[in-house]
Design an enzyme around this catalytic site. Structure first.
Site, short mmCIF file in Angstrom:
data_model
loop_
_atom_site.label_atom_id
_atom_site.label_comp_id
_atom_site.label_asym_id
_atom_site.label_seq_id
_atom_site.Cartn_x
_atom_site.Cartn_y
_atom_site.Cartn_z
N THR A 107 38.76 116.06 -90.86
CA THR A 107 37.66 117.01 -90.69
C THR A 107 36.32 116.39 -91.06
O THR A 107 35.29 116.62 -90.40
CB THR A 107 37.90 118.29 -91.52
OG1 THR A 107 39.08 118.93 -91.03
CG2 THR A 107 36.73 119.25 -91.40
N SER A 146 38.25 121.27 -81.98
CA SER A 146 38.73 121.27 -83.35
C SER A 146 38.88 119.81 -83.78
O SER A 146 39.08 118.93 -82.94
CB SER A 146 40.08 121.98 -83.45
OG SER A 146 40.73 121.70 -84.67
N THR A 147 38.82 119.59 -85.07
CA THR A 147 39.16 118.25 -85.57
C THR A 147 40.53 117.83 -85.04
O THR A 147 40.77 116.65 -84.76
CB THR A 147 39.18 118.24 -87.11
OG1 THR A 147 37.87 118.48 -87.60
CG2 THR A 147 39.69 116.91 -87.66
N ASN A 148 41.41 118.81 -84.86
CA ASN A 148 42.79 118.52 -84.52
C ASN A 148 43.00 118.01 -83.10
O ASN A 148 44.08 117.52 -82.77
CB ASN A 148 43.66 119.75 -84.77
CG ASN A 148 43.54 120.24 -86.19
OD1 ASN A 148 43.03 119.52 -87.06
ND2 ASN A 148 43.99 121.45 -86.45
N THR A 193 70.82 74.66 -87.60
CA THR A 193 71.25 76.03 -87.84
C THR A 193 71.52 76.17 -89.32
O THR A 193 72.14 75.28 -89.93
CB THR A 193 72.53 76.36 -87.04
OG1 THR A 193 73.56 75.41 -87.36
CG2 THR A 193 72.26 76.30 -85.54
N SER A 324 44.19 70.63 -101.23
CA SER A 324 44.34 70.69 -102.67
C SER A 324 43.05 70.29 -103.36
O SER A 324 42.30 69.45 -102.86
CB SER A 324 45.47 69.76 -103.12
OG SER A 324 45.53 69.66 -104.52
N SER A 325 42.83 70.89 -104.52
CA SER A 325 41.68 70.50 -105.34
C SER A 325 42.03 69.36 -106.27
O SER A 325 41.14 68.80 -106.93
CB SER A 325 41.22 71.72 -106.16
OG SER A 325 42.25 72.14 -107.04
N LYS A 330 45.87 65.67 -99.25
CA LYS A 330 46.81 66.73 -98.90
C LYS A 330 46.18 67.68 -97.89
O LYS A 330 45.06 68.15 -98.08
CB LYS A 330 47.23 67.50 -100.14
CG LYS A 330 48.50 68.35 -99.95
CD LYS A 330 48.96 68.92 -101.29
CE LYS A 330 50.36 69.50 -101.19
NZ LYS A 330 50.43 70.63 -100.27
#
Length: 468
Positions: A107, A146-148, A193, A324-325, A330
């Site tokens: 609404t 209506s909102t509906n 697999t 990576s830091s 990497k």
């Protein structure tokens, strides 16, 4: 909410009481109450421009139908139409500051649209905001609505347009995978697999399988899209079309189709269209299924590219950023990682949508706001994730052909091919010995005179093993 207000206010009221509204604001009291009551997700209607446009489209379609019946004056209709078109062109979206997650079955969202359109129409007619004798939010903008019926119809138009974008990206992904299927057709790798060596397979065949999974997802999404075209506009509160002229009810869907560019039609039963939200659950299920397929594909890409020295190292993913830091050199598979994270979120959203769709009672589902919030998010994030998956990953994948061949030649999995020639038990003995000694399957077969060199080369040709 807009931040360039002067601080001056005007007094407006509703049945709850009076509130001060910023003088410059097009929205009014019911919007303010929504802001106060629902500070929930911090994602606002204004963050979903297609949804705001959908609300404006429903109002424009209703105004067209009401005007045709003589229920709006020419002046009111022209002003409301101009206000709606401005919104559809991207204007005034900052005037929709309410949270996407809200009580009241939407609404607040519907009334925000009514308030914004009414006050903008008043301005267009030369009046002062708040003079609702000129254009009224309920009596004129929301007439016979209506909102509906407004809220879910706007959501269906939004979801349909978002789905079209998602499907377009899926089609692009299918095409990109088809290119890789052809490119990798002659590259033989070891199939696996349960994460153990199996028998050889063509790398191109794996990508062909991904392509077909995506193709099925496209088909499912297209079916789900069809469910977004039936709208319950005209049903008003519970689908019985109370306060709506029958001619108005019949005119709405064609008007909305013309305005939106979508093949919209009136729901077969407006009561059903108001009560039941299974169409959204179906869309969510199709999105979840697609997300599952794409995350599985991403898992495979991470595995096949693992390394670069100590893993499978069968394919190379485009390097996109430092991984990576602390570890120099990497590079991580960041694009498949984000694809999987989006999939996890979509799967979670599907559970929320499932529970909310089930939780409706009798003539209305009050939980539409959370459904629409989740479904818009799922479609939008899937679309963006697929786009980066294609552009920053799939099209740049290359194969390590030498590495693939080496793993095939040194695997005991190829022993499977000699079973019809020497029997299962003898083949198992050779495999066991190869694993224990580290000798190649080919060497052991020749040592035990199980096959001639010519027979072995023919039977153990990896290319022959990948086709009937």
């Amino acid at each position: 909410m807009a931040t360039n207000y002067s601080g001056k206010t005007r007094i407006e009221s509703d049945l709850i009481g009076e509130l001060e509204v910023p003088v410059e604001a097009l929205y009014v009291v019911q919007t303010l109450r929504g802001i106060e009551n629902f500070p929930i997700s911090r994602f606002h209607l204004s963050d979903y421009p297609l949804f705001i446009n959908g609300l404006a489209m429903t109002k424009l379609g209703a105004a067209e139908a009401n005007h045709q019946l003589g229920l709006l004056t020419d002046e009111q209709f022209d002003a409301i139409s101009k206000a709606c078109l401005e919104i559809m062109q991207g204007q005034h979206h900052d005037q929709f500051p309410c949270d996407m997650i809200q009580g009241g079955a939407g609404t607040t969202a519907n009334m925000t649209a009514n308030e914004v359109i009414a006050n903008r129409a008043i301005e267009i007619l030369g009046g002062v905001k708040g003079d609702y004798s000129i254009v009224h939010p309920n009596d004129h903008v929301n007439r016979a609505q209506s909102t509906n019926d407004v809220f879910p119809s706007a959501a269906k138009m939004t979801a349909a347009k978002l789905l079209k974008k998602a499907i377009a990206e899926m089609v692009r992904l299918e095409a990109a995978l088809a290119v890789k299927e052809e490119e990798f057709h002659d590259i033989i790798k070891m199939g696996r697999t349960q994460m153990q060596d199996a028998v050889p397979i063509r790398l191109g065949s794996e990508f062909g399988a991904y392509k077909l999974a995506v193709r099925r997802d496209i088909a499912r999404l297209n079916i789900a899209l069809e469910g977004m075209y039936g709208v319950n506009m005209g049903g008003t509160a519970v689908g019985t079309a109370l306060n709506a002229n029958p001619k108005y009810v019949e005119a709405l869907a064609p008007e909305l189709a013309k305005i939106s560019g979508l093949p919209l039609y009136k729901a077969e039963c407006l009561i059903d269209g108001t009560q039941n939200l299974d169409a959204y659950a179906y869309v969510s299920a199709a999105l979840k299924t697609a997300a599952i397929s794409l995350s599985k594909m991403s898992n495979d890409f991470r595995l096949m590219s693992s390394g670069p020295r100590c893993g499978f190292q069968e394919i190379n993913l485009p390097g996109k950023q430092n991984g990576s830091s602390i570890m120099p050199g990497k590079v991580n598979p960041v694009i498949p990682e984000v694809m999987s994270q989006v999939a996890f979120n979509i799967i979670g959203n599907d559970m929320t949508i499932t529970m909310a769709a089930e939780a409706g009672q009798l003539e209305l589902n009050a939980f539409e706001p959370i459904i629409f919030y989740c479904i818009f998010q799922s479609i939008s994030t899937l679309t963006q994730a697929i786009r980066t998956f294609i552009d920053n990953c799939v099209i740049g994948i290359t194969a390590n052909e030498t590495r693939c061949r080496y793993l095939v030649e040194n695997s005991v999995g190829i022993i499977t091919a000699i079973c019809p020639h020497v029997g299962y038990q003898k083949a198992a003995d050779i495999a066991k010995k190869a694993l224990k000694t580290g000798e190649s399957v080919r060497t052991l077969i020749l040592e035990e005179n199980l096959l001639t060199a010519e027979e072995m080369e023919l039977i153990l040709d990896p290319f022959q093993m990948t086709a009937p």
